[in-house]
Design an enzyme around this catalytic site. Structure first.
Site, mmCIF file in Angstrom:
data_model
loop_
_atom_site.group_PDB
_atom_site.id
_atom_site.type_symbol
_atom_site.label_atom_id
_atom_site.label_comp_id
_atom_site.label_asym_id
_atom_site.label_seq_id
_atom_site.Cartn_x
_atom_site.Cartn_y
_atom_site.Cartn_z
ATOM 1 N N ASP A 1 46.313 -24.556 -0.282
ATOM 2 C CA ASP A 1 45.186 -25.376 -0.697
ATOM 3 C C ASP A 1 45.649 -26.190 -1.897
ATOM 4 O OD1 ASP A 1 43.598 -24.176 1.233
ATOM 5 O OD2 ASP A 1 42.840 -22.652 -0.140
ATOM 6 N N ASP B 1 35.998 -21.253 9.817
ATOM 7 C CA ASP B 1 35.832 -20.605 8.517
ATOM 8 C C ASP B 1 34.689 -19.609 8.664
ATOM 9 O OD1 ASP B 1 37.812 -22.110 7.298
ATOM 10 O OD2 ASP B 1 36.418 -23.678 6.690
#
Length: 252
Positions: free
Chosen positions: A130, A11
């Site tokens: 997500d 990330d």
């Protein structure tokens, strides 16, 4: 038998690798180029690079960083964050990415999934989902780095994007993310059984057994982790030896 894949996730925020818990409390985890090189040497099957603030900051993914990472590794490399058009994908593939991951853009414009699959092939298109569970709504899809709840039920959305041409699903449980309490086996299994493409389990890895559970119980095709690998709490060669001992096919 297809081998199960182990995938570290980088990330990226402001050019650095970061990690949080349940998408919050972000902390620095190191230089992405050095981490990518380390993972390739360790035997990672693939890498995922997500520019986690690109969408919310309404800018494009850092193509130059993608190019720098691609120069140092020889394993498949998926890039996501800030992708909203076919032209964005062309830039990233030219920079060295093998696949792209789209999330919020697919929710805003599902036609983009079909356009990308037609232009580059389904094998190039990963749709990241997500998802978050609440008693009131069940498992729902979230957009914009997990900040906006959508109307989409998770399994239904996964089936829809596969019908549009997605070649892979990257499924992250926001409830489990960063907790090291294990993957969300129920929703991972539900999605894996509902679609005909590979599903990557993401969010919650904390032990070697958690990976085995994702493969044996939830029927995931790959398992992704971040902080567990970034902070050297678990090494990939040791994990693969464990999985092999559990009769799970992995590339050693």
């Amino acid at each position: 038998m297809l081998t199960k894949r182990i995938i570290p996730c980088l990330d990226i925020k402001n050019g650095r690798t970061v990690k949080g818990v349940r998408f919050e409390n972000i902390r620095d985890a190191g230089d992405p180029v050095e981490l990518a090189k380390w993972y390739a040497e360790q035997g990672a099957d693939e890498l995922v690079f997500l520019d986690i603030t690109a969408t919310n900051e309404e800018r494009k993914t850092f193509a130059e960083l993608v190019r720098d990472i691609a120069r140092h590794i020889d394993i498949p490399f998926t890039v996501g964050g800030g992708i909203s058009a076919v032209a964005d994908v062309e830039v990233l593939l030219q920079a060295g990415a093998d696949k792209v991951s789209i999330n919020s853009a697919a929710i805003r414009n599902p036609q983009l999934v079909e356009d990308l699959a037609r232009r580059f092939g389904s094998q190039c298109v990963t749709v990241a989902i997500d998802t978050k569970y609440t008693e009131a709504t069940g498992w729902k899809v979230y957009a914009r780095a997990g900040t906006v709840e959508t109307e989409h039920a998770t399994v239904h959305w996964a089936k829809k994007v596969v019908e549009l041409g997605a070649g892979e699903i990257l499924l992250t449980s926001m409830n489990n993310d960063g907790t090291k309490a294990g993957f969300a086996l129920d929703i991972t299994k539900a999605v894996s059984e509902a679609v005909s493409v590979p599903v990557i389990a993401s969010g919650g890895a904390g032990t070697m057994q958690h990976f085995a559970d994702a493969f044996q119980i939830a029927h995931a095709d790959a398992a992704l982790a971040a902080s567990l690998f970034h902070f050297r709490e678990l090494d990939i060669p040791d994990l693969k030896l464990f999985l092999k001992g559990e009769d799970i096919a992995v590339r050693c």
